[in-house]
Design a protein around this motif. Structure first.
Motif, mmCIF file in Angstrom:
data_model
loop_
_atom_site.group_PDB
_atom_site.id
_atom_site.type_symbol
_atom_site.label_atom_id
_atom_site.label_comp_id
_atom_site.label_asym_id
_atom_site.label_seq_id
_atom_site.Cartn_x
_atom_site.Cartn_y
_atom_site.Cartn_z
ATOM 1 N N ASN A 24 37.766 52.634 38.249
ATOM 2 C CA ASN A 24 38.278 51.702 37.043
ATOM 3 C C ASN A 24 37.276 52.085 35.810
ATOM 4 O O ASN A 24 36.014 52.112 35.882
ATOM 5 C CB ASN A 24 37.943 50.313 37.424
ATOM 6 C CG ASN A 24 38.363 49.348 36.363
ATOM 7 O OD1 ASN A 24 38.281 49.508 35.267
ATOM 8 N ND2 ASN A 24 38.900 48.204 36.708
ATOM 9 N N THR A 59 35.301 49.161 34.070
ATOM 10 C CA THR A 59 34.285 48.285 34.741
ATOM 11 C C THR A 59 33.188 49.678 35.236
ATOM 12 O O THR A 59 31.851 49.337 35.390
ATOM 13 C CB THR A 59 34.776 47.576 35.680
ATOM 14 O OG1 THR A 59 35.203 48.513 36.802
ATOM 15 C CG2 THR A 59 35.502 46.609 35.513
ATOM 16 N N ASP A 69 33.284 50.915 37.985
ATOM 17 C CA ASP A 69 33.483 50.668 39.336
ATOM 18 C C ASP A 69 34.150 51.846 39.901
ATOM 19 O O ASP A 69 35.378 52.200 39.491
ATOM 20 C CB ASP A 69 33.771 49.368 39.856
ATOM 21 C CG ASP A 69 33.033 48.160 39.242
ATOM 22 O OD1 ASP A 69 31.950 48.387 39.065
ATOM 23 O OD2 ASP A 69 33.659 47.018 39.035
ATOM 24 N N LEU A 77 30.578 52.923 47.819
ATOM 25 C CA LEU A 77 31.182 52.139 46.720
ATOM 26 C C LEU A 77 30.076 52.142 45.617
ATOM 27 O O LEU A 77 28.951 51.823 45.702
ATOM 28 C CB LEU A 77 31.504 50.581 46.819
ATOM 29 C CG LEU A 77 32.168 50.468 48.201
ATOM 30 C CD1 LEU A 77 32.551 48.806 48.452
ATOM 31 C CD2 LEU A 77 33.582 51.082 48.044
ATOM 32 N N SER A 108 28.747 51.337 41.249
ATOM 33 C CA SER A 108 29.260 50.515 40.219
ATOM 34 C C SER A 108 28.316 51.165 38.794
ATOM 35 O O SER A 108 27.330 51.064 39.135
ATOM 36 C CB SER A 108 28.909 49.019 40.143
ATOM 37 O OG SER A 108 29.212 48.238 38.932
ATOM 38 N N TYR A 112 38.639 48.726 50.070
ATOM 39 C CA TYR A 112 37.506 49.730 49.428
ATOM 40 C C TYR A 112 37.731 50.105 47.958
ATOM 41 O O TYR A 112 36.795 50.480 47.420
ATOM 42 C CB TYR A 112 37.428 50.934 50.279
ATOM 43 C CG TYR A 112 37.213 50.802 51.804
ATOM 44 C CD1 TYR A 112 36.903 49.749 52.234
ATOM 45 C CD2 TYR A 112 36.919 52.084 52.536
ATOM 46 C CE1 TYR A 112 36.458 49.649 53.498
ATOM 47 C CE2 TYR A 112 36.586 51.753 54.092
ATOM 48 C CZ TYR A 112 36.442 50.815 54.507
ATOM 49 O OH TYR A 112 35.873 50.535 55.951
ATOM 50 N N PRO A 138 38.181 49.485 44.218
ATOM 51 C CA PRO A 138 37.742 48.473 42.964
ATOM 52 C C PRO A 138 39.251 47.909 42.136
ATOM 53 O O PRO A 138 40.197 48.981 42.315
ATOM 54 C CB PRO A 138 37.038 49.388 42.096
ATOM 55 C CG PRO A 138 37.483 50.752 42.202
ATOM 56 C CD PRO A 138 37.817 50.902 43.719
ATOM 57 N N SER A 144 40.186 42.369 47.116
ATOM 58 C CA SER A 144 39.158 42.766 48.124
ATOM 59 C C SER A 144 37.985 41.850 48.109
ATOM 60 O O SER A 144 37.370 41.551 47.012
ATOM 61 C CB SER A 144 38.543 44.184 47.263
ATOM 62 O OG SER A 144 37.618 44.555 48.286
ATOM 63 N N TRP A 156 34.495 43.904 46.330
ATOM 64 C CA TRP A 156 34.440 43.768 44.811
ATOM 65 C C TRP A 156 34.643 42.705 44.174
ATOM 66 O O TRP A 156 35.521 42.158 43.924
ATOM 67 C CB TRP A 156 35.390 44.954 44.218
ATOM 68 C CG TRP A 156 35.336 46.326 44.428
ATOM 69 C CD1 TRP A 156 36.022 46.634 45.809
ATOM 70 C CD2 TRP A 156 34.531 47.400 44.186
ATOM 71 N NE1 TRP A 156 35.812 47.978 45.886
ATOM 72 C CE2 TRP A 156 34.723 48.564 44.839
ATOM 73 C CE3 TRP A 156 33.741 47.496 42.959
ATOM 74 C CZ2 TRP A 156 34.058 49.601 44.630
ATOM 75 C CZ3 TRP A 156 32.866 48.484 42.734
ATOM 76 C CH2 TRP A 156 33.396 49.720 43.428
ATOM 77 N N LYS A 157 33.411 42.078 44.033
ATOM 78 C CA LYS A 157 33.262 40.707 43.559
ATOM 79 C C LYS A 157 32.814 40.340 42.033
ATOM 80 O O LYS A 157 31.909 41.373 41.860
ATOM 81 C CB LYS A 157 32.575 39.489 44.311
ATOM 82 C CG LYS A 157 33.337 39.348 45.655
ATOM 83 C CD LYS A 157 32.591 38.388 46.475
ATOM 84 C CE LYS A 157 33.469 38.155 47.724
ATOM 85 N NZ LYS A 157 32.993 38.060 49.031
#
Length: 193
Positions: A69, A72, A74, A90, A92, A124, A126, A189, A192-193
């Motif tokens: 993304n 972001t 991510d 994962l 970020s 998985y 983002p 997901s 990804w919060k």
């Protein structure tokens, strides 16, 4: 289905062998990633069990895809090895916060070629993936070769620079809807919060 061929090294030099082919297809609960590649058998197999995550897999023979993304920063990194090991990370902003997630992955080696198929669960990815890049790595020592679907242009390479697959500015446009259809909505997901 989308198909990509890796025809350059990370620094925009044409590869001198049959290119790695990566295909992305629609799966029931995720994205199917298929790899067709020459098998270089260098370095030798990781010590980990086939079908299981293996930390440090990037030091072996692997094919990797990153899904980003771009707003972001991510992204999901998926590494697949001809010997059956895998690694899912994962990240970020370049910082890894989850590593070693399970993956349904099978690989087989037939003479000088290998094929692998992985099912990457939707959770998985983002939200809002809009760019991607893929890589292939093989060889040892000074013969270590780093290949990129979208390499760094020659004019952008600085003196003494080495391969860096986390240069997100060189990723290119990509949408999961190109595979799943325009009306498809990515499932939410919990990762990804």
């Amino acid at each position: 289905m989308l198909e990509y061929k890796i025809t350059n090294t990370w620094d925009s030099i044409k590869v001198m062998h049959e290119p790695v082919i990566i295909r992305f297809k629609a799966g029931d609960h995720g994205l199917i990633m298929e790899v067709n590649s020459l098998f270089f058998d260098d370095p030798s197999a990781p010590s980990g069990e086939p079908g299981k995550p293996f930390d440090g897999l990037w030091d072996y023979e692997v094919v990797e895809s990153f899904f980003l993304n771009s707003e972001t920063k991510d992204y999901l990194e998926v590494e697949l090895c001809p010997h059956g090991q895998h690694l899912v990370l994962l990240l970020s902003g370049g910082n890894c916060f989850e590593k070693g997630l399970d993956l349904i992955f099978k690989a087989d080696i037939n003479w000088n070629k290998w094929n692998g198929t992985a099912l990457i669960p939707w959770r998985y990815f983002p939200p809002g993936v809009d760019k991607m890049n893929s890589y292939a790595i093989h060889g040892s020592g000074i013969g270590r070769t780093y290949e990129a679907l979208y390499p760094i242009p020659r004019e952008d390479i600085e003196l003494g620079q080495g391969p860096n697959f986390h240069r997100l500015e060189y990723f290119k446009r990509f949408s999961l809807k190109w595979i799943m259809g325009e009306n498809w909505e990515q499932p939410a997901s919990d990762l990804w919060k």
